[in-house]
Design a protein around this motif. Structure first.
Motif, PDB file in Angstrom:
ATOM      1  N   HIS A  12      39.239  45.321  55.515  1.00  0.00           N
ATOM      2  CA  HIS A  12      39.693  45.866  54.226  1.00  0.00           C
ATOM      3  C   HIS A  12      38.901  45.266  53.062  1.00  0.00           C
ATOM      4  N   LEU A  13      38.600  43.988  53.146  1.00  0.00           N
ATOM      5  CA  LEU A  13      37.816  43.359  52.082  1.00  0.00           C
ATOM      6  C   LEU A  13      36.395  43.911  52.045  1.00  0.00           C
ATOM      7  N   LEU A  14      35.801  44.130  53.205  1.00  0.00           N
ATOM      8  CA  LEU A  14      34.468  44.724  53.244  1.00  0.00           C
ATOM      9  C   LEU A  14      34.482  46.161  52.717  1.00  0.00           C
ATOM     10  N   ASP A  15      35.546  46.910  53.047  1.00  0.00           N
ATOM     11  CA  ASP A  15      35.683  48.272  52.527  1.00  0.00           C
ATOM     12  C   ASP A  15      35.834  48.261  51.008  1.00  0.00           C
ATOM     13  N   THR A  16      36.598  47.286  50.499  1.00  0.00           N
ATOM     14  CA  THR A  16      36.781  47.159  49.052  1.00  0.00           C
ATOM     15  C   THR A  16      35.454  46.857  48.376  1.00  0.00           C
ATOM     16  N   LEU A  17      34.679  45.975  48.962  1.00  0.00           N
ATOM     17  CA  LEU A  17      33.363  45.659  48.413  1.00  0.00           C
ATOM     18  C   LEU A  17      32.474  46.905  48.380  1.00  0.00           C
ATOM     19  N   ALA A  18      32.503  47.673  49.451  1.00  0.00           N
ATOM     20  CA  ALA A  18      31.708  48.906  49.491  1.00  0.00           C
ATOM     21  C   ALA A  18      32.180  49.885  48.406  1.00  0.00           C
ATOM     22  N   ASP A  19      33.500  49.990  48.230  1.00  0.00           N
ATOM     23  CA  ASP A  19      34.033  50.881  47.200  1.00  0.00           C
ATOM     24  C   ASP A  19      33.648  50.414  45.800  1.00  0.00           C
ATOM     25  N   LEU A  20      33.611  49.125  45.581  1.00  0.00           N
ATOM     26  CA  LEU A  20      33.192  48.598  44.277  1.00  0.00           C
ATOM     27  C   LEU A  20      31.729  48.916  43.998  1.00  0.00           C
ATOM     28  N   ARG A  21      30.920  48.891  45.043  1.00  0.00           N
ATOM     29  CA  ARG A  21      29.473  49.114  44.875  1.00  0.00           C
ATOM     30  C   ARG A  21      29.084  50.587  44.825  1.00  0.00           C
ATOM     31  N   ASN A  22      30.036  51.481  45.106  1.00  0.00           N
ATOM     32  CA  ASN A  22      29.767  52.916  45.083  1.00  0.00           C
ATOM     33  C   ASN A  22      29.460  53.347  43.649  1.00  0.00           C
ATOM     34  N   ARG A  23      28.230  53.719  43.392  1.00  0.00           N
ATOM     35  CA  ARG A  23      27.810  54.069  42.024  1.00  0.00           C
ATOM     36  C   ARG A  23      28.413  55.391  41.550  1.00  0.00           C
ATOM     37  N   ASN A  25      31.470  56.766  42.537  1.00  0.00           N
ATOM     38  CA  ASN A  25      32.919  56.702  42.368  1.00  0.00           C
ATOM     39  C   ASN A  25      33.419  55.276  42.651  1.00  0.00           C
ATOM     40  N   PRO A  26      33.099  54.322  41.751  1.00  0.00           N
ATOM     41  CA  PRO A  26      33.470  52.928  42.031  1.00  0.00           C
ATOM     42  C   PRO A  26      34.976  52.692  41.921  1.00  0.00           C
ATOM     43  N   MET A  27      35.465  51.766  42.725  1.00  0.00           N
ATOM     44  CA  MET A  27      36.873  51.360  42.657  1.00  0.00           C
ATOM     45  C   MET A  27      37.095  50.618  41.337  1.00  0.00           C
ATOM     46  N   GLU A  28      38.301  50.756  40.788  1.00  0.00           N
ATOM     47  CA  GLU A  28      38.624  50.037  39.565  1.00  0.00           C
ATOM     48  C   GLU A  28      38.649  48.537  39.880  1.00  0.00           C
ATOM     49  N   ASP A  30      40.426  46.174  38.570  1.00  0.00           N
ATOM     50  CA  ASP A  30      41.786  45.637  38.691  1.00  0.00           C
ATOM     51  C   ASP A  30      42.366  45.882  40.083  1.00  0.00           C
ATOM     52  N   ARG A  31      42.072  47.048  40.645  1.00  0.00           N
ATOM     53  CA  ARG A  31      42.570  47.347  41.987  1.00  0.00           C
ATOM     54  C   ARG A  31      41.890  46.449  43.017  1.00  0.00           C
ATOM     55  N   ALA A  32      40.585  46.256  42.881  1.00  0.00           N
ATOM     56  CA  ALA A  32      39.865  45.377  43.800  1.00  0.00           C
ATOM     57  C   ALA A  32      40.386  43.948  43.686  1.00  0.00           C
ATOM     58  N   ARG A  33      40.683  43.521  42.474  1.00  0.00           N
ATOM     59  CA  ARG A  33      41.233  42.179  42.268  1.00  0.00           C
ATOM     60  C   ARG A  33      42.584  42.048  42.965  1.00  0.00           C
TER      61      ARG A  33
END
Length: 92
Positions: A12-23, A25-28, A30-33
């Motif tokens: 899940h943490l690796l998926d979150t990192l990938a979502d944050l790096r998605n140019r 549609n990046p994850m917010e 605050d949600r990643a935090r």
């Protein structure tokens, strides 16, 4: 074995990192935090579980802290395959 274990948290943490790096549609942030905070609490609770197992001498292990794959020890040495010995180093 439980589906929810340390490997699940890691994924899940690796998926979150990938979502944050998605140019596109990046994850917010605050949600990643929030994901990271929950993961931190899970890891802290696993540390308490390990401390309890050590203190109580329990040998049952943990449902949460399961290895991804169990590697049997080599009968002659008691070490996993490929490990031929352990060398202890001390500072002088």
């Amino acid at each position: 074995m439980s589906e929810n274990n340390i490997s699940t948290v890691r994924q899940h943490l690796l998926d979150t990192l990938a979502d944050l790096r998605n140019r596109d549609n990046p994850m917010e942030v605050d949600r990643a935090r929030a994901v990271a905070d929950v993961a931190r609490v899970l890891v802290d609770s696993a540390k308490v579980e390990v401390d309890f197992i050590k203190a109580s001498g329990a040998s049952g292990g943990s449902d949460f802290l399961q290895p991804d794959q169990v590697t049997p020890a080599t009968p002659a040495t008691g070490l996993p395959p490929g490990i031929t010995g352990i060398r202890r180093h001390t500072l002088k």
